[in-house]
Design an enzyme around this catalytic site. Sequence first.
Site, mmCIF file in Angstrom:
data_model
loop_
_atom_site.group_PDB
_atom_site.id
_atom_site.type_symbol
_atom_site.label_atom_id
_atom_site.label_comp_id
_atom_site.label_asym_id
_atom_site.label_seq_id
_atom_site.Cartn_x
_atom_site.Cartn_y
_atom_site.Cartn_z
ATOM 1 N N LYS A 74 0.843 -1.207 0.000
ATOM 2 C CA LYS A 74 0.000 0.000 0.000
ATOM 3 C C LYS A 74 0.879 1.259 0.000
ATOM 4 C CE LYS A 74 -3.642 -2.376 2.553
ATOM 5 N NZ LYS A 74 -4.170 -2.716 3.880
ATOM 6 N N GLN A 116 -4.741 -1.228 10.227
ATOM 7 C CA GLN A 116 -4.508 -2.548 9.631
ATOM 8 C C GLN A 116 -5.079 -3.654 10.526
ATOM 9 O OE1 GLN A 116 -2.994 -3.057 6.524
ATOM 10 N NE2 GLN A 116 -3.630 -5.166 6.821
ATOM 11 N N ASP A 156 -10.888 2.700 4.342
ATOM 12 C CA ASP A 156 -11.182 1.266 4.252
ATOM 13 C C ASP A 156 -12.686 1.033 4.141
ATOM 14 O OD1 ASP A 156 -9.202 -0.614 4.043
ATOM 15 O OD2 ASP A 156 -8.681 -0.569 6.175
#
Length: 288
Positions: A51, A96, A119
């Site tokens: 990412k 994460q 997200d």
Amino acid sequence: MKLLDGKKVAAAMYEKLKVELASLKKKKIIPKLVIIQVGDDRASLSYIRSKMKVSQNLGIKSELLKFAPKEVTTEKLIRLINRLNRDKSVNAILVQVPLPSHIYEPEVFKAINPYKDVDGFTAYNLGKTFLSTEFEELAPCTPLGIIRLLDYYKIKVTGKEAVVVGASNLTGKPMALMLINRRATVTDCHSKTRNLAEHTRRADILIVAVGKEKLITADMVKKGAVVVDIGINRNKDGKMVGDVDFEKVSKKASYITPVPGGAGPLTVASLMENICKATLKQLKKGLI
Ligand code: NAP
């Protein structure tokens, strides 16, 4: 059988994003992503690296805030997120997953400002995804990537029988919702589904997100089906494989994703899309 090439679709998505990023740059805005990682999970580290690398290639700033599990509590993470929410130089916040078990994930997600929730995991953004395509904005990255894949290959969804195997809040369930939004007739299977094969055999579009090697065998797939494999597993030789028995199923499918090279690159590309969207929205709302 045609291979659904996630890398090719991701590359096309990046070309579009470069135009948007250039227009933001003219306004002296360079989006910034902050990733919070707790612990040392190897798979997470490799996702984070990819990412950050893609962000860098696109000219998006990124920063990793990494903590040892014993250093943090749910409250401490929420305080950090609140600080990042207030920081105008931060446009995108990504926590994460998985987080260690002593951290209560739903409370952590809840703390993220929905405008910075790239997200798409906050109740606000999931709620918008629930409503209709018109309201989908910051949708969860993996299902969003699969929608981009189907669109790219002009695979018709409306009216089709779609079966999603996997019903997690972050992958399977929003995938099913986004297919309903596009008016497929959707079945979402999970660990308590009886006779999984009876459902998968009906699918014109079969999307699998479980995490079990060879869960889907050729006898479970209708001839000519479109098969999308989101699962990631390591086989006995340490090779990355999906949930679908690719070798045999590819002989029956009309389209199929490879693993690797299918859903993975699209998840990252969708994250980049969400970072741009989030930044544009913050600009529109006068927040930056
Ligand atoms: P998860 O949270 O563990 O959810 C797994 C889902 O599979 C659950 O809904 C579970 O049912 C269901 N399931 C378990 N065994 C099953 C069975 N035998 N038959 C049918 N359903 C079954 O995992 P996730 O986060 O959704 O991820 C799923 C897989 O996709 C993993 O391999 C993950 O690494 C991969 N993934 C890949 C990407 C990518 O970018 N390529 C992104 C996200 C996820 P219950 O709900 O009943 O427990």
